[in-house]
Design an enzyme around this catalytic site. Sequence first.
Site, PDB file in Angstrom:
ATOM      1  N   HIS A 131       0.831  -1.217   0.000  1.00  0.00           N
ATOM      2  CA  HIS A 131       0.000   0.000   0.000  1.00  0.00           C
ATOM      3  C   HIS A 131       0.862   1.262   0.000  1.00  0.00           C
ATOM      4  O   HIS A 131       0.376   2.344   0.308  1.00  0.00           O
ATOM      5  CB  HIS A 131      -0.890   0.040   1.245  1.00  0.00           C
ATOM      6  CG  HIS A 131      -1.714  -1.192   1.438  1.00  0.00           C
ATOM      7  ND1 HIS A 131      -2.563  -1.655   0.482  1.00  0.00           N
ATOM      8  CD2 HIS A 131      -1.790  -2.059   2.481  1.00  0.00           C
ATOM      9  CE1 HIS A 131      -3.144  -2.765   0.925  1.00  0.00           C
ATOM     10  NE2 HIS A 131      -2.688  -3.031   2.134  1.00  0.00           N
ATOM     11  N   HIS A 141      -6.903  -4.595  -1.239  1.00  0.00           N
ATOM     12  CA  HIS A 141      -6.123  -5.832  -1.268  1.00  0.00           C
ATOM     13  C   HIS A 141      -6.435  -6.686  -2.483  1.00  0.00           C
ATOM     14  O   HIS A 141      -6.256  -7.893  -2.454  1.00  0.00           O
ATOM     15  CB  HIS A 141      -6.391  -6.664  -0.020  1.00  0.00           C
ATOM     16  CG  HIS A 141      -6.044  -5.949   1.232  1.00  0.00           C
ATOM     17  ND1 HIS A 141      -6.966  -5.232   1.946  1.00  0.00           N
ATOM     18  CD2 HIS A 141      -4.874  -5.832   1.886  1.00  0.00           C
ATOM     19  CE1 HIS A 141      -6.368  -4.697   2.997  1.00  0.00           C
ATOM     20  NE2 HIS A 141      -5.110  -5.047   2.985  1.00  0.00           N
TER      21      HIS A 141
END
Lengths: 214, 332
Positions: free
Chosen positions: B56, B219
């Site tokens: 991320h 995700h």
Amino acid sequence: MATITIDHLVSWLEAFRGKVADQASYLTELDSAIGDADHGTNMARGMTAVMGKLSDKPEAVDAYGKTVGMTLVSSVGGTSGPLYGTFFLRLGAAAGAVAELEAGEFAAALRAGFEGLLARGKAEPGDKTMVDAMGPALDALDAALADGADLAHAAASARDAAAAGRDATEPLVARKGRASYLGERSAGHIDPGAASTAMLFEALAEVLEGALGA
Amino acid sequence: MKKLINAPENVLADALRGIELAHPELRVDHTNRVIYRATPKDHGTVGLISGGGSGHEPLHGGFVGFGMLDAACAGEVFTSPTPDQMQAATTEVDRGAGVLHIVKNYTGDVMNFEMAAELAAMEGGIEVRSIVVNDDVAVEDSLYTAGRRGVGLTVLLEKIVGAAAEQGRSLDEVAAVADLVNEAGRSMGMALTSCTVPSAGKPTFDLPDDEMEIGIGIHGEPGRRRVPLASAKEIAEQLVEPILADLDLGSAPGIVMLNGMGGTPLIELYVMYGEVAAILEKHGITVARSLVGNYITSLDMAGCSVTVLRANDELLSLWDAPVETPGLRWGQ
């Protein structure tokens, strides 16, 4: 009366490690359908770490549970780390500082591990999680032992019940974990955690059939 | 899979080495996989820790530094870090005023941070609080799921709460600011493509050329609706309207982030921001501050998310306070 020794407990996890390593891409594939595509690699990594730690053989079941549990917690990550980790931590704590367990004691230790896992994950039967494989497996184990079966046969019943529980997760809509965000779209896929849990009971049945079977 | 890596299993370790070499103002504990400020905060200030799966970036390691986090625990790609990492970080950043854990609402992250807090309590001595960020309006049935996910608002929260901690506010006060931000912010994201997790080697899901996924997390988990690809203007409506349906700004000013998912060029993010700003204006909302760029990504996913935070004078002043991290830097 046959008993479970530390050697059996270690062999169990070696067999489990073999299964998750051999089928890592299968588990990861299940996970990519409804999760985040890492269950196989994480379990394989964690179980390799566990077997590394167990090469220094623990003397009692509580030490075994602590080593296995803490290693899983620290090396698997995700939800599987805390859930499998809590299972083995509680299993060891329930068994205590003993080197052998009789069938009923082993079943009680497994049950204690499962209770810990339920408390950690807050999942209920039917939420499409590993609970759906482990719950039926332990119920089958207890029932077989109550019917007078020996541990090897009881473990075989547990293995079959875990596999049936795993397969029964396929039509379910997930209510826990990342798969729950898919809503209805999570139906039609086997839950990866239930699949690895079924492997845990396959490994147990194999080892106990080999060690204690006829 | 085409990626700039040596081996899939070494991605995190190799990236942590790069982060350390690129940013002398940071220090990396490679054993525990924790990124720290090279120069710790003053004694008596509240320590701020976040962490989560990797992939991320710049979140979370890129937000360690003056005015934001004290430490970030890095998990494997898309996998929560572990309690032992969090416990090491908690002990290290405690300056005698307690530690706040900033946790994105994912089952794994929540469970691992919970175990870390239990371990810290067993060892005793350090007061630990947590804020679980849950801003994703894409999750509609939060009763039947693990709840709303923590997404874009995490960036804004780490900035604002970081400024409060830097001022020397108490753990109670810092935690209260965190609660306030979490209650007043919402996000919604979309994807044009899947991402590819290095260890999996192939895209997590298939998305045809003429379709997009609305309501994705960070995700590569598929979203809630797959719909035909549309113009930037229409996509902006599909992202902003659900946010405004859930968050009443009244006459309050907004802090707005248009975030890229990692695989979308900045020029497209600006196209999207233009449309988002126009919709907000139509609703009579004043955008007091804005942020456009890749701040909370999902590896190589193409797409974007919108975050809107209902601000007030205090939040704006904390937002404007100086910050010096690899990911955000202004005002020093």
